[in-house]
Design an enzyme around this catalytic site. Structure first.
Site, PDB file in Angstrom:
ATOM      1  N   HIS A  90       0.656  -0.687   0.168  1.00 44.54           N
ATOM      2  CA  HIS A  90      -0.028  -0.207  -0.437  1.00 44.54           C
ATOM      3  C   HIS A  90       0.920   1.814   0.046  1.00 44.54           C
ATOM      4  O   HIS A  90       0.840   2.179  -0.945  1.00 44.54           O
ATOM      5  CB  HIS A  90      -0.732   0.575   1.058  1.00 44.54           C
ATOM      6  CG  HIS A  90      -1.677  -0.582   1.450  1.00 44.54           C
ATOM      7  ND1 HIS A  90      -1.848  -2.527   2.396  1.00 44.54           N
ATOM      8  CD2 HIS A  90      -3.254  -1.610   0.600  1.00 44.54           C
ATOM      9  CE1 HIS A  90      -3.163  -2.399   1.768  1.00 44.54           C
ATOM     10  NE2 HIS A  90      -3.177  -2.560   1.204  1.00 44.54           N
ATOM     11  N   GLN A 129      -8.098  -6.931 -10.751  1.00 39.20           N
ATOM     12  CA  GLN A 129      -9.227  -5.561 -10.561  1.00 39.20           C
ATOM     13  C   GLN A 129      -8.586  -4.446 -11.535  1.00 39.20           C
ATOM     14  O   GLN A 129      -9.679  -3.300 -11.578  1.00 39.20           O
ATOM     15  CB  GLN A 129      -9.126  -5.780  -8.861  1.00 39.20           C
ATOM     16  CG  GLN A 129      -9.155  -4.754  -8.409  1.00 39.20           C
ATOM     17  CD  GLN A 129      -8.760  -4.705  -6.754  1.00 39.20           C
ATOM     18  OE1 GLN A 129      -9.621  -5.510  -5.970  1.00 39.20           O
ATOM     19  NE2 GLN A 129      -8.283  -4.129  -6.356  1.00 39.20           N
ATOM     20  N   SER A 155       0.559  -9.063   1.214  1.00 41.95           N
ATOM     21  CA  SER A 155      -0.831  -9.154   1.125  1.00 41.95           C
ATOM     22  C   SER A 155      -1.421  -8.694   2.168  1.00 41.95           C
ATOM     23  O   SER A 155      -0.375  -9.447   3.265  1.00 41.95           O
ATOM     24  CB  SER A 155      -1.355 -10.398   0.249  1.00 41.95           C
ATOM     25  OG  SER A 155      -2.296 -10.639   1.112  1.00 41.95           O
TER      26      SER A 155
HETATM   27  P1  AMP Z   1      -6.532  -4.223  -0.616  1.00 42.90           P
HETATM   28  O1  AMP Z   1      -6.213  -3.207   0.915  1.00 42.90           O
HETATM   29  O2  AMP Z   1      -5.444  -5.576  -0.686  1.00 42.90           O
HETATM   30  O3  AMP Z   1      -7.514  -3.694  -1.086  1.00 42.90           O
HETATM   31  O4  AMP Z   1      -5.452  -3.752  -1.571  1.00 42.90           O
HETATM   32  C1  AMP Z   1      -5.575  -2.154  -1.563  1.00 42.90           C
HETATM   33  C2  AMP Z   1      -4.780  -1.964  -2.939  1.00 42.90           C
HETATM   34  O5  AMP Z   1      -3.352  -2.203  -2.539  1.00 42.90           O
HETATM   35  C3  AMP Z   1      -5.268  -2.066  -3.841  1.00 42.90           C
HETATM   36  O6  AMP Z   1      -4.962  -1.934  -5.208  1.00 42.90           O
HETATM   37  C4  AMP Z   1      -3.742  -3.693  -4.281  1.00 42.90           C
HETATM   38  O7  AMP Z   1      -3.473  -4.232  -5.660  1.00 42.90           O
HETATM   39  C5  AMP Z   1      -2.650  -2.360  -3.845  1.00 42.90           C
HETATM   40  N1  AMP Z   1      -1.562  -3.924  -3.104  1.00 42.90           N
HETATM   41  C6  AMP Z   1      -1.607  -5.229  -2.551  1.00 42.90           C
HETATM   42  N2  AMP Z   1      -0.955  -5.340  -2.117  1.00 42.90           N
HETATM   43  C7  AMP Z   1      -0.098  -5.480  -3.033  1.00 42.90           C
HETATM   44  C8  AMP Z   1       1.370  -5.203  -3.043  1.00 42.90           C
HETATM   45  N3  AMP Z   1       2.196  -6.685  -2.504  1.00 42.90           N
HETATM   46  N4  AMP Z   1       1.951  -4.117  -3.784  1.00 42.90           N
HETATM   47  C9  AMP Z   1       1.633  -3.224  -4.599  1.00 42.90           C
HETATM   48  N5  AMP Z   1       0.414  -3.334  -4.314  1.00 42.90           N
HETATM   49  C10 AMP Z   1      -0.537  -3.822  -2.996  1.00 42.90           C
END
Ligand code: AMP
Length: 275
Positions: A36, A151, A183
């Protein structure tokens, strides 16, 4: 007076000019981590005001998925966001976002396969909440991670099809040095599973290398499947797809990616690599 006859011109002249300062939005479900943070850093460089939304969106979880146990770490999220120079955290309640549940957005075609097929209703939930966030926050730019490649493409399709005046920006996947993509769900992994988890990325790197030597997909796909199954993974998919349509391809080429979703115990991991 200005006359504009094309969409780009309309956006530049009417929407963008009238909006100051420039606002960048990063939609998240909280449990913030360095992945994030890369999106926050991008947004910080490109906008006057950075907004991070934190909302565990119930409509994108299936009935047997992990909505209730999804990690929530609000206090440390605030700290990480503050350290990253975020200006505004938007953390609405479920009741505020969904006073009713009568309208939703369904993006066709590109949602048919992969996550869309395995998680019915998932992208309807994602698109609806993202559309609402776009209206509520009214950003110039919105940031999403390539880690969730489908997504990204689904939201891009929604933005194009419904003419949202938002510029989409996609950030590269942030990984641990051993290759495991960050993640929020990684905390579900026990230490044995955590040791095994980087195998996912290794199959992507090796697959990419093998496809650069011989673009025929089936052989490479078979060895990746075998390796993951022997490593204890239950595979949802490991395939080579077109980056435009997400349809599987028989021969890999430039505008393709390998995408993977696999389960290790109770944890579902997804990842991808572009070719
Ligand atoms: P989430 O909170 O999991 O819904 O993720 C929020 C945003 O952060 C989404 O656009 C994800 O694709 C992005 N995101 C999650 N993990 C990563 C990562 N390891 N590297 C870059 N972006 C990420």
């Amino acid at each position: 007076m200005r006359v504009v006859k094309d969409l780009e011109g309309l956006r530049t002249q009417v929407f963008k000019q009238s909006k100051h300062p420039k606002v960048g939005l990063i939609p998240t479900m909280g449990a913030l981590h360095k992945g994030h943070q890369t999106l926050m850093d991008m947004a910080r460089k490109e906008n006057d005001l950075v907004v991070v939304s934190i909302f565990v969106n119930p409509t994108q979880f299936g009935p047997n998925e992990d909505f209730q146990r999804y990690p929530r770490s609000y206090e440390s999220d605030l700290q990480l966001a503050a350290e990253s120079g975020v200006d505004v955290i938007f953390a609405p309640t479920v009741e505020m976002v969904y006073p009713r549940n009568s309208t939703s957005i369904r993006v066709a075609e590109i949602t048919d396969r992969w996550e869309g097929a395995l998680r019915p209703g998932h992208f309807k939930g994602v698109c609806t909440v993202v559309a609402k966030l776009f209206h509520l926050v009214d950003p110039h730019r919105a940031y999403f991670g390539w880690k969730d490649i489908q997504q990204c493409l689904v939201i891009q399709r929604m933005v194009e099809d419904l003419n949202f005046p938002v510029e989409l920006k996609f950030g590269e996947t942030y990984r641990d040095p051993d290759g495991l993509a960050f993640s929020s769900r990684n905390i579900y992994l026990d230490s044995n599973e955590r040791d095994k988890a980087p195998m996912i990325y290794r199959t992507l790197v090796r697959g990419k290398q093998a496809l650069s030597e011989n673009p025929f997909v089936q052989t490479v796909k078979n060895s990746a499947h075998t390796e993951l199954v022997q490593g204890g993974f239950a595979i949802d998919y490991w395939d080579v797809v077109s980056l435009k349509t997400l349809e599987p391809v028989e021969f890999a080429g430039d505008s393709c990616a390998i995408i993977v979703a696999a389960r290790l115990g109770n944890t579902r991991l997804i990842d991808n690599i572009r070719l």
